[in-house]
Enzyme design. Structure first.
Site, PDB file in Angstrom:
ATOM      1  N   GLU A  90       7.642  -5.360  -7.265  1.00  0.00           N
ATOM      2  CA  GLU A  90       6.817  -5.587  -8.347  1.00  0.00           C
ATOM      3  C   GLU A  90       6.474  -4.567  -9.454  1.00  0.00           C
ATOM      4  O   GLU A  90       7.130  -3.563  -9.412  1.00  0.00           O
ATOM      5  CB  GLU A  90       5.532  -5.443  -7.591  1.00  0.00           C
ATOM      6  CG  GLU A  90       5.176  -3.914  -7.026  1.00  0.00           C
ATOM      7  CD  GLU A  90       3.972  -3.736  -6.224  1.00  0.00           C
ATOM      8  OE1 GLU A  90       3.583  -4.959  -5.618  1.00  0.00           O
ATOM      9  OE2 GLU A  90       3.237  -2.918  -6.219  1.00  0.00           O
ATOM     10  N   CYS A 117      -0.274   3.199   3.179  1.00  0.00           N
ATOM     11  CA  CYS A 117       0.452   2.534   2.086  1.00  0.00           C
ATOM     12  C   CYS A 117       0.953   1.267   2.635  1.00  0.00           C
ATOM     13  O   CYS A 117       1.759   1.069   3.570  1.00  0.00           O
ATOM     14  CB  CYS A 117       1.643   3.409   1.562  1.00  0.00           C
ATOM     15  SG  CYS A 117       2.442   2.717   0.014  1.00  0.00           S
TER      16      CYS A 117
HETATM   17  N1  SAH Z   1       6.503   7.008  -3.488  1.00  0.00           N
HETATM   18  C1  SAH Z   1       5.990   7.624  -4.616  1.00  0.00           C
HETATM   19  C2  SAH Z   1       5.552   6.783  -5.487  1.00  0.00           C
HETATM   20  C3  SAH Z   1       5.146   5.462  -5.165  1.00  0.00           C
HETATM   21  S1  SAH Z   1       3.547   5.302  -4.491  1.00  0.00           S
HETATM   22  C4  SAH Z   1       4.539   8.630  -4.009  1.00  0.00           C
HETATM   23  O1  SAH Z   1       4.223   8.381  -2.814  1.00  0.00           O
HETATM   24  O2  SAH Z   1       4.073   9.397  -4.830  1.00  0.00           O
HETATM   25  C5  SAH Z   1       2.413   5.591  -5.948  1.00  0.00           C
HETATM   26  C6  SAH Z   1       1.049   6.267  -5.531  1.00  0.00           C
HETATM   27  O3  SAH Z   1       0.034   5.143  -5.005  1.00  0.00           O
HETATM   28  C7  SAH Z   1       1.002   7.377  -4.726  1.00  0.00           C
HETATM   29  O4  SAH Z   1       0.296   8.648  -5.267  1.00  0.00           O
HETATM   30  C8  SAH Z   1       0.471   7.077  -3.143  1.00  0.00           C
HETATM   31  O5  SAH Z   1       0.088   7.697  -2.350  1.00  0.00           O
HETATM   32  C9  SAH Z   1      -0.447   5.801  -3.915  1.00  0.00           C
HETATM   33  N2  SAH Z   1      -1.204   4.655  -2.942  1.00  0.00           N
HETATM   34  C10 SAH Z   1      -0.345   4.241  -1.837  1.00  0.00           C
HETATM   35  N3  SAH Z   1      -1.385   3.497  -1.362  1.00  0.00           N
HETATM   36  C11 SAH Z   1      -2.473   3.728  -1.829  1.00  0.00           C
HETATM   37  C12 SAH Z   1      -3.795   2.893  -1.129  1.00  0.00           C
HETATM   38  N4  SAH Z   1      -4.200   2.369  -0.510  1.00  0.00           N
HETATM   39  N5  SAH Z   1      -4.775   3.526  -1.995  1.00  0.00           N
HETATM   40  C13 SAH Z   1      -4.522   4.242  -3.191  1.00  0.00           C
HETATM   41  N6  SAH Z   1      -3.274   4.753  -3.578  1.00  0.00           N
HETATM   42  C14 SAH Z   1      -2.506   4.404  -2.926  1.00  0.00           C
HETATM   43 FE1  SF4 Z   2       4.987   6.404  -1.744  1.00  0.00          FE
HETATM   44 FE2  SF4 Z   2       4.469   6.939   0.953  1.00  0.00          FE
HETATM   45 FE3  SF4 Z   2       3.915   4.400  -0.029  1.00  0.00          FE
HETATM   46 FE4  SF4 Z   2       6.404   5.349   0.200  1.00  0.00          FE
HETATM   47  S1  SF4 Z   2       5.136   4.833   1.793  1.00  0.00           S
HETATM   48  S2  SF4 Z   2       5.655   4.357  -1.665  1.00  0.00           S
HETATM   49  S3  SF4 Z   2       6.303   7.549  -0.059  1.00  0.00           S
HETATM   50  S4  SF4 Z   2       3.053   6.601  -0.698  1.00  0.00           S
END
Ligand code: SAH
Ligand code: SF4
Length: 354
Positions: A90, A117
């Protein structure tokens, strides 16, 4: 070679080999990097033999846009893309009054399995190539039409620093004046914190860095982000200090607020300590709850108390509400759904292709 892997140098070399004059390479670069067009048929000033040659030398296929979902409340559009090997990933477009940001994916799924996540829940399928990362930019731009993308953030699916080479090629192309020419201030890579790569990045790129911290106490961070076991906070902080000494750049620290998990005064205090010696701004992000995840979004008083603790210690920490909630705007939420579930999404949905 996939066309978006080609640097301006590769394009000129290839055209030279084919016996085409030098200005033709400039025209091709102008279509791709300036006009942001990647369909040969639209490159109206190129002669047919050159188009035929380019078709033979490069692969021009982009991922397919399977769905677009636009939220009626805040101008967020989510693109669901399908790769050549039938995997979905996406890209999100966020329209603000003075800028247009896209959030790109760097991998299909993610190995790091953060417990809050959705992408982490998917598991890991594969890295995206630089071509597939830059294709997201082009596909989003073609949906936006005349409205230029001004900012790119690597905050979609995946951990950019576990796909370092492709991400670096893509960010460098976005920033290079001979490439897409975006300012370094407008390209941000978000990482969960891979120390060696943070240090490499300080040498290899002028793009900005955001760190998904989410907790400043090791036991809390490890419970949210298993990567913290391998690289605890002290190791991460050390890498961030090396990064700042090398670049002089301010960091963005992302901190999701999850009810009763990482919002206590002890957590705020640990965050203040972590930030000592770093130049950073903190974004507080109320957690987006999902079915199937054990966490809840922090309540408003909990958010304000946390923010207050920081602000009285001269750490400004704006609360950033995620956009596009009605289109599952947060990290990894769309591709985590089956197509059948997508049909039930409350937002307006445009089926672009099937
Ligand atoms: N892997 C990288 C980039 C992708 S995640 C990282 O972790 O930074 C992008 C952002 O979305 C990150 O800060 C992640 O912690 C946040 N994120 C993931 N799940 C989320 C949720 N349920 N609510 C709010 N932010 C979330
Ligand atoms: Fe980022 Fe953790 Fe989600 Fe991977 S699992 S995309 S590191 S927030």
């Amino acid at each position: 070679m996939d066309i978006l892997e080609a640097t301006p140098e590769i394009l000129s070399e290839t055209l030279k080999k084919g016996g085409f004059p030098r200005f033709r390479a400039q025209q091709v670069c102008e279509w791709i990097f300036t006009k942001r067009v990647v369909e040969l048929d639209k490159m109206s000033n190129l002669p047919a033999p050159l188009k035929a040659y380019l078709r033979e030398q490069f692969t021009w296929q982009l991922p397919e846009v399977v769905h677009t979902l636009t939220s009626d409340d805040d101008g967020t559009t989510k693109l669901l893309l399908r790769s050549k090997d039938q995997r979905v990933f996406e890209t999100v477009i966020m329209r603000y009054p003075k800028r247009t940001t896209i959030c790109v994916s760097s991998e299909i799924g993610c190995k790091l399995a953060c417990s809050f996540c959705q992408t982490g829940k998917l598991g890991f399928f594969r890295h995206l190539s630089a071509h597939e990362i830059l294709a997201q930019f082009h596909l989003a731009q073609s949906i936006l039409g005349d409205r230029p993308i001004t900012h790119v953030v690597f905050m979609g699916m995946g951990e950019p620093f576990l796909n370092y080479d492709a991400v670096l090629r893509a960010t460098n192309r976005l920033i290079s004046p001979e490439g897409y020419g975006l300012s370094s201030r407008r390209v941000t890579v978000s990482t969960s914190g891979i120390p060696e790569r943070i240090i490499d990045f300080s040498r290899d790129s002028t793009a900005r860095l955001a760190i998904s911290l989410h907790a400043a106490r090791d036991e809390v961070r490890t419970s949210l982000m298993p990567i913290n076991r391998k690289y605890p906070l002290a190791t991460l902080k050390n890498a961030l200090q090396v990064y700042q000494t090398a670049t002089g750049q301010k960091l963005t620290i992302e901190y999701i607020l999850i009810q009763n998990v990482n919002t206590s005064i002890a957590d705020a205090k640990a965050l203040v300590q972590f930030l000592q010696g770093l130049k950073a701004k903190v974004n507080l992000i109320p957690f987006n709850a999902h079915p199937g995840l054990a966490y809840e979004r922090a309540e408003e008083p909990e958010i304000l108390a946390f923010q207050q603790y920081l602000s009285t210690r001269s750490i400004p920490a704006p609360v950033r509400y995620s956009r596009g909630l009605t289109v599952s705007g947060g990290c990894g939420q769309l591709a985590a759904k089956t197509e059948a579930q997508l049909e039930e999404t409350p937002a307006r949905k445009n089926v672009v292709a099937s």
